[in-house]
Design a protein around this motif. Structure first.
Motif, PDB file in Angstrom:
ATOM      1  N   LEU A  18       0.834  -1.204   0.000  1.00  0.00           N
ATOM      2  CA  LEU A  18       0.000   0.000   0.000  1.00  0.00           C
ATOM      3  C   LEU A  18       0.865   1.248   0.000  1.00  0.00           C
ATOM      4  O   LEU A  18       0.609   2.203  -0.745  1.00  0.00           O
ATOM      5  CB  LEU A  18      -0.921  -0.014   1.224  1.00  0.00           C
ATOM      6  N   GLU A  19       1.909   1.236   0.801  1.00  0.00           N
ATOM      7  CA  GLU A  19       2.820   2.379   0.853  1.00  0.00           C
ATOM      8  C   GLU A  19       3.507   2.579  -0.500  1.00  0.00           C
ATOM      9  O   GLU A  19       3.646   3.716  -0.970  1.00  0.00           O
ATOM     10  CB  GLU A  19       3.860   2.148   1.945  1.00  0.00           C
ATOM     11  N   ILE A  22       1.077   4.196  -2.991  1.00  0.00           N
ATOM     12  CA  ILE A  22       0.855   5.612  -2.719  1.00  0.00           C
ATOM     13  C   ILE A  22       2.042   6.453  -3.180  1.00  0.00           C
ATOM     14  O   ILE A  22       1.879   7.482  -3.853  1.00  0.00           O
ATOM     15  CB  ILE A  22       0.592   5.846  -1.220  1.00  0.00           C
ATOM     16  N   VAL A  53      -6.983   1.640  -5.702  1.00  0.00           N
ATOM     17  CA  VAL A  53      -6.575   1.742  -4.299  1.00  0.00           C
ATOM     18  C   VAL A  53      -5.779   3.024  -4.052  1.00  0.00           C
ATOM     19  O   VAL A  53      -6.016   3.744  -3.082  1.00  0.00           O
ATOM     20  CB  VAL A  53      -5.751   0.509  -3.884  1.00  0.00           C
ATOM     21  N   VAL A  57      -7.103   5.897  -1.407  1.00  0.00           N
ATOM     22  CA  VAL A  57      -6.316   6.144  -0.201  1.00  0.00           C
ATOM     23  C   VAL A  57      -5.798   7.584  -0.184  1.00  0.00           C
ATOM     24  O   VAL A  57      -5.773   8.234   0.870  1.00  0.00           O
ATOM     25  CB  VAL A  57      -5.148   5.145  -0.091  1.00  0.00           C
ATOM     26  N   ILE A  60      -8.429   9.836   1.103  1.00  0.00           N
ATOM     27  CA  ILE A  60      -8.484   9.793   2.567  1.00  0.00           C
ATOM     28  C   ILE A  60      -7.352  10.627   3.168  1.00  0.00           C
ATOM     29  O   ILE A  60      -7.565  11.424   4.089  1.00  0.00           O
ATOM     30  CB  ILE A  60      -8.393   8.337   3.061  1.00  0.00           C
ATOM     31  N   SER A 196     -15.079  11.785   2.889  1.00  0.00           N
ATOM     32  CA  SER A 196     -14.210  10.777   3.505  1.00  0.00           C
ATOM     33  C   SER A 196     -14.439  10.759   5.011  1.00  0.00           C
ATOM     34  O   SER A 196     -14.420  11.806   5.659  1.00  0.00           O
ATOM     35  CB  SER A 196     -12.739  11.084   3.212  1.00  0.00           C
ATOM     36  N   TYR A 201     -10.184   6.747  10.317  1.00  0.00           N
ATOM     37  CA  TYR A 201      -8.770   6.554   9.973  1.00  0.00           C
ATOM     38  C   TYR A 201      -7.811   7.363  10.836  1.00  0.00           C
ATOM     39  O   TYR A 201      -6.607   7.138  10.778  1.00  0.00           O
ATOM     40  CB  TYR A 201      -8.541   6.938   8.506  1.00  0.00           C
ATOM     41  N   ARG A 206      -1.857   2.346  10.255  1.00  0.00           N
ATOM     42  CA  ARG A 206      -1.437   2.213   8.854  1.00  0.00           C
ATOM     43  C   ARG A 206      -1.588   3.538   8.122  1.00  0.00           C
ATOM     44  O   ARG A 206      -0.700   3.977   7.380  1.00  0.00           O
ATOM     45  CB  ARG A 206      -2.259   1.123   8.172  1.00  0.00           C
ATOM     46  N   MET A 207      -2.735   4.212   8.340  1.00  0.00           N
ATOM     47  CA  MET A 207      -2.962   5.502   7.704  1.00  0.00           C
ATOM     48  C   MET A 207      -2.030   6.569   8.281  1.00  0.00           C
ATOM     49  O   MET A 207      -1.523   7.430   7.553  1.00  0.00           O
ATOM     50  CB  MET A 207      -4.423   5.931   7.889  1.00  0.00           C
TER      51      MET A 207
END
Length: 418
Positions: A18-19, A22, A53, A57, A60, A196, A201, A206-207
């Protein structure tokens, strides 16, 4: 899956992936926003799960960051990306896009943007109309086909007097349909950011971890501009340094020298926590102008090697040579390095006595010390480091969620902000 992003993808994904998604998407968007030619990026393939994704993300994160500058960048860059995609479609691809979007719209509850989008995509899914729209001779003034929508669904067009309005109904000619799609995408994106659910979050580790990285990249600080680390302020900032970088700093101040690799890694760390290139030159000049102490093997001196030093520093900042953007090492890479003269990760490379002295563990409580030594014996070095961070910041940190891809820069950011 459509890249109009009406619906987020479902499923599980490792935090390190995920990182990566992004960061790669942000890199792509930054290149696009500068007007440079975009490069191939496997995480921004149109309509892919990674593309979906990454977009959601970042929506968010845009809400969580509470930065007008970052939100504006993200909004403009995503709109530019969508415009580029739409205007490059062939007739067949445009029909496929419209059909996928229709399929997505029919699964959603009615919202303001979907009604005009449904009307427009219904037309674009027809072969004759898609061929007409994508014809090379088709221009903005063409009105062979028209759609009618409430004027409130195309206010930007009404404000610029690009459409005719009669009794509240606006007529949009086919020459402007692609631009209208871009306008609808922008409206949809603004709605997505504003809606959002931040409270879900704000405490998600994680966020929080990814948000810290984004803040570093875009220099988003609490109520102020970017924190610039001056060369004369480093000694005051070491209270926020992770043990590995604190050890290098102490060794440098004591001997006025570091081995080549450790000097490189420490320089990258200072760069990534906010030291500009001019300050970096001043910082290393102040040390290497002094006579080395102890038994250090380094024979370099600023007076005779000034040009070499300055070139090397600028090279790390992407200003010389291949102009590559270097980033500091994460904890895993530091721990996997061979033990150097100055030491690597203290929790791995030092014996208990040296670790105790270097990290001043006498300040720690017995239960915390016991946990740290226990992690060291189990080779969970990053977990031991996070316990140290937790002690210094007096903040609860979920070690299990933070150990993956943790780095000295993340340690510094967490320590500085808490």
């Amino acid at each position: 899956m459509s890249y109009f992003y009406l619906k987020p993808a479902k499923g599980d994904m490792p935090i390190h992936l995920l990182e990566e998604i992004i960061l790669k998407r942000l890199e792509y968007l930054k290149v696009l926003s500068r007007g440079d030619s975009p490069f191939y990026n496997e995480y921004v393939i149109e309509g892919s799960v990674h593309d979906n994704v990454g977009h959601f993300v970042l929506c968010i994160l845009s809400a969580l960051a509470k930065s007008t500058e970052f939100t504006q960048f993200f909004l403009n860059a995503e709109v530019m990306l969508f415009r580029q995609r739409i205007f490059s479609l062939s007739a067949y691809d445009l029909r496929c896009f419209a059909k996928k979007l229709l399929h997505s719209i029919r699964k959603l509850d009615s919202v303001s943007v979907t009604e005009p989008l449904l009307t427009l995509c219904t037309c674009l899914s027809l072969k004759s109309i898609a061929s007409h729209i994508c014809c090379p001779s088709h221009d903005d003034d063409c009105a062979y086909y028209n759609i009618k929508v409430y004027f409130t669904h195309c206010l930007s067009f009404v404000a610029q007097r690009q459409v005719e309005v009669c009794k509240g109904i606006a007529t949009i000619p086919c020459g402007k349909w692609k631009k209208y799609l871009v306008s609808l995408f922008k409206s949809s994106l603004l709605l997505r950011i504003s809606q959002s659910k931040q409270y879900l979050y704000e405490k998600d580790p994680r966020m929080i971890e990814i948000l810290l990285i984004v803040k570093k990249i875009f220099r988003i600080e609490k109520g102020s501009d970017m924190k610039i680390l001056r060369s004369k302020e480093v000694d005051k900032s070491v209270q926020y340094f992770p043990p590995c970088m604190l050890n290098l700093h102490q060794h440098l101040r004591k001997t006025h020298r570091l081995s080549h690799d450790q000097r490189f890694y420490y320089s990258l760390f200072l760069k990534d926590i906010g030291m500009p290139v001019e300050e970096a030159i001043e910082f290393w000049k102040a040390e290497y102008c002094q006579v080395p102490t102890g038994r250090h093997k380094c024979t370099h001196h600023w007076e005779k090697d000034e040009k070499k030093f300055i070139y090397g520093i600028k090279h790390m900042y992407g200003l010389e040579g291949g102009r590559k953007q270097y980033s500091s090492l994460n904890c895993t890479r530091i721990q996997n390095m061979e033990t150097c003269q100055e030491g690597g990760c203290p929790f791995k490379s030092f014996d208990n006595e040296n670790m105790f002295q270097t990290l001043q563990l006498q300040k720690y409580s017995e239960p915390l010390l016991s946990q740290i030594f226990n992690f060291k014996e189990k080779k969970l070095y990053t977990s031991a480091c996070l316990l140290s961070l937790q002690y210094h910041t007096k903040t609860e940190i979920n070690c299990d969620n933070m150990t993956i891809n943790f780095s000295p820069v993340k340690y510094f950011t967490l320590a500085y902000e808490n």
